[in-house]
Motif scaffolding. Structure first.
Motif, mmCIF file in Angstrom:
data_model
loop_
_atom_site.group_PDB
_atom_site.id
_atom_site.type_symbol
_atom_site.label_atom_id
_atom_site.label_comp_id
_atom_site.label_asym_id
_atom_site.label_seq_id
_atom_site.Cartn_x
_atom_site.Cartn_y
_atom_site.Cartn_z
ATOM 1 N N HIS A 232 0.824 -1.207 0.000
ATOM 2 C CA HIS A 232 0.000 0.000 0.000
ATOM 3 C C HIS A 232 0.859 1.257 0.000
ATOM 4 C CE1 HIS A 232 -2.419 3.234 1.923
ATOM 5 N NE2 HIS A 232 -3.402 2.727 1.213
ATOM 6 N N ARG A 233 1.904 1.259 0.811
ATOM 7 C CA ARG A 233 2.746 2.446 0.923
ATOM 8 C C ARG A 233 3.542 2.704 -0.346
ATOM 9 N NH1 ARG A 233 5.883 2.136 6.602
ATOM 10 N NH2 ARG A 233 6.565 4.200 5.875
ATOM 11 N N THR A 234 3.835 1.661 -1.107
ATOM 12 C CA THR A 234 4.622 1.817 -2.335
ATOM 13 C C THR A 234 3.762 1.825 -3.595
ATOM 14 O OG1 THR A 234 4.984 -0.588 -2.439
ATOM 15 C CG2 THR A 234 6.636 0.733 -1.259
ATOM 16 N N SER A 235 2.453 1.764 -3.409
ATOM 17 C CA SER A 235 1.556 1.674 -4.556
ATOM 18 C C SER A 235 1.452 3.017 -5.270
ATOM 19 C CB SER A 235 0.171 1.221 -4.098
ATOM 20 O OG SER A 235 -0.720 1.177 -5.185
ATOM 21 N N SER A 236 1.256 2.957 -6.570
ATOM 22 C CA SER A 236 1.063 4.157 -7.375
ATOM 23 C C SER A 236 -0.311 4.761 -7.088
ATOM 24 C CB SER A 236 1.173 3.818 -8.863
ATOM 25 O OG SER A 236 0.725 4.886 -9.655
ATOM 26 N N PHE A 237 -0.386 6.090 -7.097
ATOM 27 C CA PHE A 237 -1.657 6.752 -6.862
ATOM 28 C C PHE A 237 -2.606 6.574 -8.044
ATOM 29 C CE2 PHE A 237 0.039 8.501 -3.128
ATOM 30 C CZ PHE A 237 -0.972 9.137 -2.429
ATOM 31 N N ALA A 238 -2.092 6.105 -9.163
ATOM 32 C CA ALA A 238 -2.940 5.938 -10.345
ATOM 33 C C ALA A 238 -4.094 4.982 -10.058
ATOM 34 C CB ALA A 238 -2.104 5.424 -11.515
ATOM 35 N N ARG A 239 -3.835 3.914 -9.307
ATOM 36 C CA ARG A 239 -4.890 2.943 -9.041
ATOM 37 C C ARG A 239 -5.998 3.536 -8.176
ATOM 38 N NH1 ARG A 239 -2.663 -2.150 -5.965
ATOM 39 N NH2 ARG A 239 -1.123 -1.971 -7.639
ATOM 40 N N PHE A 240 -5.631 4.454 -7.289
ATOM 41 C CA PHE A 240 -6.647 5.079 -6.447
ATOM 42 C C PHE A 240 -7.505 6.044 -7.257
ATOM 43 C CE2 PHE A 240 -3.110 4.230 -3.373
ATOM 44 C CZ PHE A 240 -3.748 3.173 -2.732
ATOM 45 N N TYR A 241 -6.888 6.749 -8.197
ATOM 46 C CA TYR A 241 -7.663 7.632 -9.066
ATOM 47 C C TYR A 241 -8.591 6.827 -9.983
ATOM 48 C CZ TYR A 241 -4.825 11.575 -7.516
ATOM 49 O OH TYR A 241 -4.225 12.537 -6.743
ATOM 50 N N VAL A 242 -8.135 5.651 -10.408
ATOM 51 C CA VAL A 242 -8.992 4.775 -11.209
ATOM 52 C C VAL A 242 -10.210 4.344 -10.392
ATOM 53 C CG1 VAL A 242 -9.145 2.500 -12.300
ATOM 54 C CG2 VAL A 242 -7.159 3.958 -12.726
ATOM 55 N N MET A 243 -9.999 4.052 -9.108
ATOM 56 C CA MET A 243 -11.109 3.688 -8.230
ATOM 57 C C MET A 243 -12.102 4.841 -8.101
ATOM 58 S SD MET A 243 -9.146 1.573 -5.197
ATOM 59 C CE MET A 243 -10.643 1.390 -4.215
ATOM 60 N N ILE A 244 -11.594 6.063 -7.996
ATOM 61 C CA ILE A 244 -12.479 7.229 -7.900
ATOM 62 C C ILE A 244 -13.335 7.354 -9.157
ATOM 63 C CG2 ILE A 244 -12.553 9.746 -7.806
ATOM 64 C CD1 ILE A 244 -11.898 8.534 -5.152
ATOM 65 N N ILE A 245 -12.692 7.190 -10.325
ATOM 66 C CA ILE A 245 -13.432 7.260 -11.591
ATOM 67 C C ILE A 245 -14.500 6.168 -11.641
ATOM 68 C CG2 ILE A 245 -13.235 6.993 -14.093
ATOM 69 C CD1 ILE A 245 -10.435 8.243 -13.869
ATOM 70 N N ALA A 246 -14.146 4.957 -11.185
ATOM 71 C CA ALA A 246 -15.088 3.839 -11.191
ATOM 72 C C ALA A 246 -16.284 4.125 -10.275
ATOM 73 C CB ALA A 246 -14.386 2.563 -10.756
ATOM 74 N N ILE A 247 -16.028 4.742 -9.122
ATOM 75 C CA ILE A 247 -17.097 5.073 -8.173
ATOM 76 C C ILE A 247 -18.146 5.951 -8.826
ATOM 77 C CG2 ILE A 247 -17.616 6.472 -6.135
ATOM 78 C CD1 ILE A 247 -14.865 5.584 -5.054
ATOM 79 N N TRP A 248 -17.696 7.046 -9.399
ATOM 80 C CA TRP A 248 -18.628 8.015 -9.972
ATOM 81 C C TRP A 248 -19.273 7.493 -11.255
ATOM 82 C CZ3 TRP A 248 -20.216 12.234 -7.363
ATOM 83 C CH2 TRP A 248 -19.466 12.583 -6.228
ATOM 84 N N SER A 249 -18.544 6.673 -12.002
ATOM 85 C CA SER A 249 -19.130 6.071 -13.207
ATOM 86 C C SER A 249 -20.246 5.101 -12.836
ATOM 87 C CB SER A 249 -18.042 5.339 -14.005
ATOM 88 O OG SER A 249 -17.049 6.239 -14.449
ATOM 89 N N TYR A 250 -20.024 4.308 -11.792
ATOM 90 C CA TYR A 250 -21.044 3.375 -11.313
ATOM 91 C C TYR A 250 -22.309 4.125 -10.913
ATOM 92 C CZ TYR A 250 -23.341 0.058 -8.127
ATOM 93 O OH TYR A 250 -24.256 -0.743 -7.485
ATOM 94 N N ALA A 251 -22.132 5.194 -10.138
ATOM 95 C CA ALA A 251 -23.289 5.986 -9.698
ATOM 96 C C ALA A 251 -24.034 6.570 -10.894
ATOM 97 C CB ALA A 251 -22.822 7.101 -8.759
ATOM 98 N N LEU A 252 -23.292 7.046 -11.891
ATOM 99 C CA LEU A 252 -23.917 7.655 -13.071
ATOM 100 C C LEU A 252 -24.677 6.619 -13.896
ATOM 101 C CD1 LEU A 252 -24.322 10.113 -14.885
ATOM 102 C CD2 LEU A 252 -22.142 9.558 -16.002
#
Length: 322
Positions: free
Chosen positions: A141-161
Motif C-alpha cells: 500500500h505504501r509503495t503503490s502508485s496513486f494511479a490505481r486510487f484515481y482509477v477507483m475514484i473514476i469507477a465510483i462516480w461512473s457506477y453511480a452515473l
C-alpha cells in the motif's frame, strides 16, 4: 410530492399540488421544516467544504484522503442541490405565489437524489477496500502508485452515473413501479454486502497480526503503521454505520411502497413517515464532517487553523501546505 426514489404515483403527485386545505402538513409545520432544512444545507455545505480543504492540505495518508474528499464532494452535492430542491417542492403547495415546477425539474431532482446517494455509498465501499489494502498489505500500500486510487475514484462516480441513468429511463409503466428494486440492490444491498465482507477480512487479518505481535515483543515501524491505519478504519466504520442508520428507513419504506403499500400508513401518517425518512438521509450528509473532526486530531488542528485564518487571527503557515 413523492419521495425521490418512490415509484411514480400520478395521483399522489397531483394531490400534493392540490388545494392547500387538502394537504397533510400545516403551514407552520412547513415553515419549521424550511428553516431546519436551510440550516442543514448550510451545515452540509460549510462542513464539507472545510473537510475538502483540510484533507487536501493534510500531508500524511494521502491515499485515504483522496476518498474522504470524494465522499465529502458527494455530500456537498446533497447540501447544494438536493436539499434546496426538496425545500422548494415541500413548500411550494403552501404559498400562492409559488409556481409549480415542470416535470423536467422534478425528474432532475429525482435522478440527482439517486446519483448523490449512490456516489456516497460507493465511496464508502471504495474506502473499505482501500482500508483492507492498507491494513492487510501495508508495504504494498505504501509503495503503490496513486494511479490505481484515481482509477477507483473514476469507477465510483461512473457506477453511480450508470445506475442513475438506468433508473431514470422510463422503459415501461411496470418499470416505473418497481425500479425502486434497482435502487435498493445497487444502492444498498450490494454495497452493504461488499462493506461487510471487506471489514470481516480486515478484522480477521488484524486479529491474526495481534496474535503474532503478542508472541513477539519487538516493535517495528510496520506495526505502528498498521495501528494508525486501524484507527482510520475505525473512523470509516463509524461513518458507514451512521450511513446505514440514516438510510435503512428510507429503503425499507421504499420497498414497502413497491410491494406492500397497504401496510404503510395513509394520508397524514404517510406524510409524517416521508418527512422522517427524508430528514434522516439528508442529515447524514452533515454528520460526516463532525465525525472526521472528532476522530482525527490532525483534521481538528487543520480546521482550527483554517478558521483562524478566515477570521484574520492567524497568518498563513506554509508548513501545512503540500
Amino acid at each position: 410530492m413523492e419521495n425521490s426514489w418512490f415509484p411514480e404515483d400520478t395521483d399522489a403527485v397531483n394531490k400534493s399540488y392540490s388545494n392547500v386545505t387538502d394537504l397533510y402538513r400545516s403551514k407552520s409545520l412547513v415553515t419549521t421544516f424550511m428553516v431546519l432544512y436551510i440550516l442543514l444545507a448550510l451545515l452540509v455545505i460549510v462542513g464539507n467544504t472545510f473537510v475538502v480543504s483540510a484533507f487536501k492540505k493534510v500531508r500524511t495518508r494521502r491515499a485515504i484522503n483522496i476518498f474522504f474528499v470524494s465522499l465529502a464532494v458527494s455530500d456537498l452535492m446533497v447540501g447544494a442541490v438536493s436539499i434546496p430542491l426538496w425545500v422548494y417542492f415541500l413548500s411550494c403547495p403552501y404559498f400562492a405565489s409559488c409556481v409549480r415546477p415542470n416535470n423536467h425539474v422534478e425528474s432532475f431532482y429525482r435522478s440527482f437524489d439517486v446519483f448523490s446517494a449512490l456516489a456516497s455509498i460507493s465511496n464508502l465501499v471504495a474506502i473499505a477496500i482501500e482500508r483492507q489494502f492498507a491494513i492487510c498489505w501495508p508495504v504494498q500500500h505504501r509503495t503503490s502508485s496513486f494511479a490505481r486510487f484515481y482509477v477507483m475514484i473514476i469507477a465510483i462516480w461512473s457506477y453511480a452515473l450508470i445506475v442513475t441513468v438506468f433508473y431514470s429511463i422510463e422503459f415501461s409503466p411496470t418499470w416505473l413501479m418497481y425500479r425502486g428494486v434497482l435502487a435498493f440492490a445497487a444502492g444498498f444491498a450490494i454495497p452493504v454486502a461488499a462493506i461487510i465482507f471487506t471489514y470481516s477480512c480486515i478484522y480477521a487479518r488484524v486479529r491474526s497480526m495481534n496474535e503474532h505481535w503478542k508472541k513477539s515483543s519487538a516493535k517495528s515501524s510496520l506495526r505502528n503503521t498498521v495501528q494508525r491505519e486501524k484507527r482510520t478504519a475505525t473512523t470509516v466504520v463509524i461513518v458507514t454505520v451512521l450511513f446505514l442508520v440514516a438510510w435503512v428507513p428510507f429503503f425499507v419504506v421504499s420497498l414497502m411502497y413497491s410491494f406492500d403499500r397497504a401496510s404503510l400508513p395513509s394520508r397524514k401518517g404517510f406524510t409524517a413517515l416521508l418527512d422522517f425518512v427524508k430528514w434522516m438521509h439528508y442529515s447524514n450528509s452533515g454528520v460526516n464532517p463532525l465525525v472526521y473532526t472528532y476522530r482525527s486530531e490532525e483534521i481538528r488542528k487543520m480546521l482550527t487553523k483554517m478558521l483562524l485564518r478566515s477570521t484574520g487571527r492567524q497568518r498563513h503557515n506554509p508548513r501545512y501546505i503540500r
